[in-house]
Design a protein around this motif. Structure first.
Motif, PDB file in Angstrom:
ATOM      1  N   ASP A 154       0.920  -1.245  -0.073  1.00 28.64           N
ATOM      2  CA  ASP A 154      -0.070   0.042  -0.056  1.00 28.64           C
ATOM      3  C   ASP A 154       0.756   1.197  -0.180  1.00 28.64           C
ATOM      4  O   ASP A 154       0.375   2.231  -0.753  1.00 28.64           O
ATOM      5  CB  ASP A 154      -0.902   0.002   1.183  1.00 28.64           C
ATOM      6  CG  ASP A 154      -2.077  -1.037   0.835  1.00 28.64           C
ATOM      7  OD1 ASP A 154      -2.224  -1.462  -0.231  1.00 28.64           O
ATOM      8  OD2 ASP A 154      -2.720  -1.179   1.908  1.00 28.64           O
ATOM      9  N   VAL A 155       1.774   1.103   0.752  1.00 30.89           N
ATOM     10  CA  VAL A 155       2.635   2.408   0.953  1.00 30.89           C
ATOM     11  C   VAL A 155       3.319   2.601  -0.369  1.00 30.89           C
ATOM     12  O   VAL A 155       3.373   3.765  -0.860  1.00 30.89           O
ATOM     13  CB  VAL A 155       3.842   2.100   2.061  1.00 30.89           C
ATOM     14  CG1 VAL A 155       5.027   3.232   1.994  1.00 30.89           C
ATOM     15  CG2 VAL A 155       3.229   2.176   3.345  1.00 30.89           C
ATOM     16  N   MET A 156       3.891   1.548  -1.076  1.00 29.22           N
ATOM     17  CA  MET A 156       4.484   1.797  -2.297  1.00 29.22           C
ATOM     18  C   MET A 156       3.497   2.249  -3.208  1.00 29.22           C
ATOM     19  O   MET A 156       3.827   2.987  -4.334  1.00 29.22           O
ATOM     20  CB  MET A 156       5.205   0.403  -2.806  1.00 29.22           C
ATOM     21  CG  MET A 156       6.138   0.019  -2.105  1.00 29.22           C
ATOM     22  SD  MET A 156       7.566   0.936  -2.144  1.00 29.22           S
ATOM     23  CE  MET A 156       8.171   0.872  -3.784  1.00 29.22           C
ATOM     24  N   ILE A 157       2.233   2.080  -3.410  1.00 27.60           N
ATOM     25  CA  ILE A 157       1.435   2.190  -4.312  1.00 27.60           C
ATOM     26  C   ILE A 157       0.700   3.843  -4.035  1.00 27.60           C
ATOM     27  O   ILE A 157       0.362   4.289  -4.971  1.00 27.60           O
ATOM     28  CB  ILE A 157      -0.169   1.228  -4.344  1.00 27.60           C
ATOM     29  CG1 ILE A 157       0.474  -0.099  -4.812  1.00 27.60           C
ATOM     30  CG2 ILE A 157      -1.016   1.851  -4.957  1.00 27.60           C
ATOM     31  CD1 ILE A 157      -0.703  -0.998  -4.924  1.00 27.60           C
ATOM     32  N   THR A 158       0.970   4.081  -2.888  1.00 25.82           N
ATOM     33  CA  THR A 158       0.641   5.481  -2.397  1.00 25.82           C
ATOM     34  C   THR A 158       1.384   6.587  -3.272  1.00 25.82           C
ATOM     35  O   THR A 158       1.084   7.689  -3.646  1.00 25.82           O
ATOM     36  CB  THR A 158       0.726   5.821  -1.075  1.00 25.82           C
ATOM     37  OG1 THR A 158      -0.067   4.985  -0.691  1.00 25.82           O
ATOM     38  CG2 THR A 158       0.096   6.992  -0.694  1.00 25.82           C
ATOM     39  N   ILE A 159       2.712   6.099  -3.415  1.00 24.45           N
ATOM     40  CA  ILE A 159       3.609   7.063  -4.224  1.00 24.45           C
ATOM     41  C   ILE A 159       3.490   6.733  -5.573  1.00 24.45           C
ATOM     42  O   ILE A 159       3.659   5.664  -6.143  1.00 24.45           O
ATOM     43  CB  ILE A 159       4.965   6.709  -3.628  1.00 24.45           C
ATOM     44  CG1 ILE A 159       5.126   6.647  -2.120  1.00 24.45           C
ATOM     45  CG2 ILE A 159       6.018   7.704  -4.146  1.00 24.45           C
ATOM     46  CD1 ILE A 159       6.508   6.177  -1.724  1.00 24.45           C
ATOM     47  N   PRO A 160       3.349   7.900  -6.456  1.00 23.72           N
ATOM     48  CA  PRO A 160       3.193   7.787  -7.873  1.00 23.72           C
ATOM     49  C   PRO A 160       4.580   7.226  -8.309  1.00 23.72           C
ATOM     50  O   PRO A 160       5.558   7.662  -7.981  1.00 23.72           O
ATOM     51  CB  PRO A 160       2.942   9.269  -8.388  1.00 23.72           C
ATOM     52  CG  PRO A 160       2.240   9.816  -7.154  1.00 23.72           C
ATOM     53  CD  PRO A 160       2.854   9.135  -6.061  1.00 23.72           C
ATOM     54  N   VAL A 161       4.467   5.971  -9.237  1.00 31.66           N
ATOM     55  CA  VAL A 161       5.777   5.485  -9.696  1.00 31.66           C
ATOM     56  C   VAL A 161       6.665   6.473 -10.162  1.00 31.66           C
ATOM     57  O   VAL A 161       7.965   6.483  -9.920  1.00 31.66           O
ATOM     58  CB  VAL A 161       5.204   4.513 -11.014  1.00 31.66           C
ATOM     59  CG1 VAL A 161       6.424   3.974 -11.456  1.00 31.66           C
ATOM     60  CG2 VAL A 161       4.555   3.375 -10.256  1.00 31.66           C
TER      61      VAL A 161
ATOM     62  N   PHE B  21       8.179   9.290   4.840  1.00 29.99           N
ATOM     63  CA  PHE B  21       9.469   8.893   5.588  1.00 29.99           C
ATOM     64  C   PHE B  21      10.124   8.383   4.071  1.00 29.99           C
ATOM     65  O   PHE B  21      11.503   8.732   4.052  1.00 29.99           O
ATOM     66  CB  PHE B  21       9.350   8.001   6.403  1.00 29.99           C
ATOM     67  CG  PHE B  21      10.695   7.379   7.005  1.00 29.99           C
ATOM     68  CD1 PHE B  21      11.329   8.478   7.970  1.00 29.99           C
ATOM     69  CD2 PHE B  21      11.189   6.098   6.929  1.00 29.99           C
ATOM     70  CE1 PHE B  21      12.479   8.012   8.365  1.00 29.99           C
ATOM     71  CE2 PHE B  21      12.295   5.688   7.468  1.00 29.99           C
ATOM     72  CZ  PHE B  21      13.015   6.699   8.098  1.00 29.99           C
ATOM     73  N   ILE B  22       9.747   7.656   3.468  1.00 24.47           N
ATOM     74  CA  ILE B  22      10.536   6.927   2.304  1.00 24.47           C
ATOM     75  C   ILE B  22      10.935   8.111   1.259  1.00 24.47           C
ATOM     76  O   ILE B  22      12.163   8.149   1.102  1.00 24.47           O
ATOM     77  CB  ILE B  22       9.640   5.872   1.596  1.00 24.47           C
ATOM     78  CG1 ILE B  22       9.498   4.684   2.497  1.00 24.47           C
ATOM     79  CG2 ILE B  22      10.476   5.542   0.410  1.00 24.47           C
ATOM     80  CD1 ILE B  22       8.704   3.515   1.764  1.00 24.47           C
ATOM     81  N   ILE B  23       9.968   8.713   1.022  1.00 26.50           N
ATOM     82  CA  ILE B  23      10.534   9.906   0.088  1.00 26.50           C
ATOM     83  C   ILE B  23      11.340  10.864   0.610  1.00 26.50           C
ATOM     84  O   ILE B  23      12.539  11.290  -0.025  1.00 26.50           O
ATOM     85  CB  ILE B  23       8.993  10.830  -0.354  1.00 26.50           C
ATOM     86  CG1 ILE B  23       8.201   9.908  -1.361  1.00 26.50           C
ATOM     87  CG2 ILE B  23       9.435  12.038  -1.403  1.00 26.50           C
ATOM     88  CD1 ILE B  23       8.741   9.494  -2.554  1.00 26.50           C
ATOM     89  N   PHE B  24      11.116  11.248   1.955  1.00 18.91           N
ATOM     90  CA  PHE B  24      12.077  12.248   2.511  1.00 18.91           C
ATOM     91  C   PHE B  24      13.772  11.531   2.726  1.00 18.91           C
ATOM     92  O   PHE B  24      14.654  12.258   2.014  1.00 18.91           O
ATOM     93  CB  PHE B  24      11.599  12.548   3.869  1.00 18.91           C
ATOM     94  CG  PHE B  24      12.509  13.852   4.487  1.00 18.91           C
ATOM     95  CD1 PHE B  24      11.822  14.989   4.582  1.00 18.91           C
ATOM     96  CD2 PHE B  24      13.587  13.383   5.270  1.00 18.91           C
ATOM     97  CE1 PHE B  24      12.606  16.082   5.158  1.00 18.91           C
ATOM     98  CE2 PHE B  24      14.379  14.483   5.768  1.00 18.91           C
ATOM     99  CZ  PHE B  24      13.990  15.621   5.743  1.00 18.91           C
TER     100      PHE B  24
END
Lengths: 319, 502
Positions: A154-161, B21-24
């Motif tokens: 889910d976390v990965m899908i939240t971030i646009p590719v 957090f990941i993006i940061f």
């Protein structure tokens, strides 16, 4: 189905002028695939592009048959315009023209296509392996393992590719195509994981899994030897589509200046490099674009053919 | 249901937190934020480096920097970028531009995509279906940036040149007429004769239409005029009645026809109000239209009251949209003259320092939105078309659809009431996925068309290894995606009784 019909009445079919041939799953899939005309055309085009890209300018130190290099400059022939012409057919010295400093553009495009293809394949492989393992483990074990793995998905899908790919591309873009391909693969696995989890959730309830569990087969063996082969259709199809997406993703990143960096080249990077030259030297813009479309389109058609071949429910049987 | 929503909210919140957090962290490790200063040869080099390191807290571990950022966000402070400018005002400027782009593209892609998808499902294995399928594959394989640069060259520059003397060459008229004929022919079911007749009708209609447009130089000073508005309104009235209630009932038909006529009359009467309205007035008019049409449907609908209300509202809103479009088109020649006859723009979200009335500024936005939206829409359009086609086909093969047909319901009721509604349920999940794609696409499109929107903020921040703007971008887009995901989930549960009632 064909097997049982064959076993029950081997003679009566022949008497009526019908012969029933027993086919394995693989044979049926192959037959259906080759009857899908668009997929076949896609496969031929893709094969041609692959051969052309890797044999023409050489790969990994092995020299190719094309006599120009994608690095050295030469004298401008015909103001750098493409010398390729169809009637009368002639390839000429620089079929795709030359760039603004006289580098042969055919060689450059081929080198770019090579790099783009390598990235695409790596992305396809990495995404498939990671996605398949995550989806399989989540779907088979269920419970807490599934909850954790699916939240990560889910976390990965939240971030646009494109966003996470761009962030990673900024870091790994100049490290070469292999690291870039691997990290991009790590961004697009969630789709595969979700699909495969669904497959596993339904397959793990089937009798053959229960039978395997009853005779004490270890979980790992059930996952990889009993269930996974049954999901091969889903895996192959989405791996193909992931590869097609990867071609576009890599070229978009390189276009933004966040993927493959000069002096190394890729199809997207070529378009980025010459985007301002569109009005004066349009061919510098056309060729890499055509190759991106050819690669992505042919892979997409192959994927469509594979989907129909593995899962013919949606397709009407062609007469 | 409430427990379901609450649980979904909590999960979404933590998912978003993890994603930030990941993006940061990834942004902070994406490169060297001092790269440009290290190559600086000015005497203040060291002071500049010290200043920026201080501002970006480069001596603090990344995790602590993230916590600091999070603390400021909770207090509503977006912080500063690496040059010390506050991010909040930059974001609010960028937000409106990108929001326009993303919204326009998404809404258009959803409506057009679903309509095309359903038609091609209902006409499975027709020429239209094959064409749509092939076109969708092409769209999937087109690199967005490449299309964008192409559009810039061929649509903007050459179309603008053409608009100076908008005469359609005979060859183009012929091609367009042929295309119209092919679309008509491909959409018709039946034997060869019927298809040939449809082809001929399409050929003649579109041929005449484009000839008239060319001879009257319509594109130089476009507009619809009240008679055309009335004609279109009446046609949609009949169409919507046929779709919702069927033409054999008088009540709904009268309601929709009345709605169309009132709309056309209003285009004349409302002249002073529509001369230079505000968005608030337009919104008020829209609500008024809906209220009047609902009343019409209620009063005239008879036994088909509900269908009549739906059909009348749709007709009324559509006629209203035609009036709006007419006003917009009438402002075109003045607008075109004020931007030196280059109405289709290729750079930015609006003409700098442009002053004009409501319609002219509207045209200005539309002219700037046109190309980026066209580029951005392609992929989503293909996605929605394919997805709604597949979903519709699946539903049409269900037993209950066969039952509906077997008990003698008209095809319209079978398709619209039984199949269409259920066919759309899976499409809701698509919206959330697609939105993430559109946002990614917006980053690329903004780059090509020089919009200083969120995508620009993101790429610039990333190039400069500056987490501030990148995080501001992600906070907005990530939240949007999460919220849409949540809405899709809730909508799905609401629409599908199997989930709602379990």
């Amino acid at each position: 189905m064909t097997l049982s019909a064959d076993a029950q009445a081997p003679d009566s079919g022949a008497e009526q002028g019908m012969t029933i041939v027993a086919r394995t799953q693989a044979q049926m899939v192959r037959r259906r695939f080759f009857r899908h005309r668009a997929a076949l055309a896609g496969m031929i085009v893709f094969g041609l592009v692959l051969v052309l890209a890797f044999t023409s300018v050489g790969f990994a130190g092995i020299p190719g048959w094309w006599d120009q290099s994608y690095i050295t400059t030469g004298a401008l022939v015909n103001q750098g315009k493409p010398t390729l012409s169809l009637a009368p057919f002639t390839i000429g010295e620089h079929p795709f023209g030359q760039d603004d400093i006289g580098v042969d553009y055919f060689a450059k495009t081929m080198r770019g296509a090579q790099q783009s293809l390598i990235v695409a394949f790596l992305v396809g492989i990495v995404a498939t392996v990671v996605g398949a393992v995550v989806g399989a483990v989540a779907g088979y074990y269920r419970g807490r393992v599934e909850a954790v793995l699916m939240r990560v998905t889910d976390v990965m899908i939240t971030i646009p590719v494109l966003v996470i790919a761009a962030v990673l591309g900024r870091r790994f873009g100049d490290a070469g195509v292999v690291p870039l391909g691997i990290v991009l693969g790590l961004t697009i696995w969630p789709t595969m994981a979700r699909l495969l989890r669904g497959e596993f959730l339904s397959l793990r309830e089937k009798e053959f899994v229960e039978a395997a569990r009853a005779i004490g087969t270890p979980a790992r063996r059930i996952i990889f030897r009993h269930i996974l082969p049954n999901t091969i259709g889903v895996i192959v199809v989405s791996a193909t589509l992931a590869t097609a997406n990867a071609v576009l993703l890599e070229s978009a990143l390189s276009f933004l200046g966040l993927g493959v960096q000069a002096p190394d080249t890729s199809l997207g990077q070529l378009i980025q490099e010459y985007r301002t030259a569109f009005s004066t030297r349009p061919w510098l813009f056309w060729w890499p674009g055509i190759f991106i479309i050819a690669i992505a389109l042919s892979i997409n058609f192959i994927g469509d053919g594979l989907r129909d071949a593995f899962d013919p429910r949606q397709t009407r049987v062609r007469a | 249901m409430i427990v379901f929503i609450a649980r979904r909210l909590v999960i979404s919140f933590f998912v978003l937190l993890a994603a930030t957090f990941i993006i940061f962290v990834l942004t902070a490790f994406a490169g060297d934020p001092l790269e440009d200063l290290r190559q600086d040869n000015s005497p203040q080099k060291l002071t500049k480096i010290a200043e920026r390191s201080e501002r970006m807290q480069l001596d603090v571990p990344v995790v602590l920097r993230y916590l600091g950022w999070l603390g400021r966000i909770v207090r509503g402070d977006l912080g500063v970028n690496r040059d010390g400018q506050a991010i909040a005002p930059i974001l609010s400027d960028a937000l409106s531009a990108t929001l326009q782009l993303v919204l326009a593209a998404t809404v258009l892609a959803i409506t057009v995509g679903i309509v095309i998808g359903i038609i091609s499902a209902l006409r499975q294995y027709s020429g239209f279906d094959y064409t749509v399928t092939f076109a969708a594959f092409i769209c999937f394989s087109l690199p967005l940036f490449w299309v964008a640069v192409m559009l810039k060259q061929y649509v903007a520059i050459e179309f603008n040149n053409w608009l100076k003397d908008p005469v359609i060459p005979p060859v183009v008229i012929g091609a367009l007429a042929l295309l119209g004929g092919l679309v008509f022919g491909a959409l018709t079911v039946g034997d060869r004769r019927r298809r040939l007749v449809a082809f001929a009708v399409g050929l003649v209609v579109s041929g005449t239409l484009f000839t008239v447009l060319s001879v009257t130089r319509w594109f130089a000073d476009p507009g619809l005029g009240t008679p055309l508005i009335l004609a279109f309104g009446l046609a949609t009235a009949v169409g919507f009645t046929a779709l919702t209630a069927g033409l054999q009932y008088r009540g709904p038909l009268y309601a929709t026809l009345a709605a169309a006529v009132i709309g056309a009359v209003c285009s004349q009467v409302l002249g002073p109000v529509l001369a230079d309205p505000t968005w608030l007035e337009i919104g008020g008019l829209l609500l008024l239209t809906i209220a009047v049409c609902l009343g019409l449907g209620y009063a005239l609908g008879g036994l088909q009251r509900r269908q009549a209300m739906t059909a009348a509202t749709l007709t009324g809103v559509f006629t209203g949209a035609m009036v709006f479009l007419d006003r917009m088109l009438q402002a075109f020649s003045a607008y075109s003259a004020s931007v030196r006859h280059r109405p289709v723009s290729t750079i930015g979200a609006r003409t700098p320092n442009y002053q004009g009335d409501f319609w002219q500024t509207g045209l200005d936005s539309a002219g700037h939105l046109l190309l980026p939206t066209m580029a951005l829409i392609l992929i989503s359009l293909a996605t929605y078309t394919r997805f709604s086609r597949a979903s519709m086909l699946e539903v049409m093969n269900q037993d209950y659809v066969r039952t509906a047909r077997a008990k003698g319901l008209p095809e319209r009721t079978v398709v619209l009431k039984h199949a269409f509604r259920n066919g759309l349920i899976p499409v809701t999940t698509m919206m959330a996925f697609d939105l993430a794609g559109v946002i990614g696409g917006a980053v690329v499109t903004e780059n090509v068309f020089g919009w200083r929107g969120m995508g620009f903020m993101f790429t610039k921040g990333l190039q400069e290894v500056d987490p501030g703007p990148v995080m501001a971008f992600f906070l907005v887009t990530g939240t949007t995606v999460v919220v849409f995901n949540m809405i899709a989930d809730i909508l799905y549960a609401y629409l599908d009784p199997r989930i709602r009632l379990s």
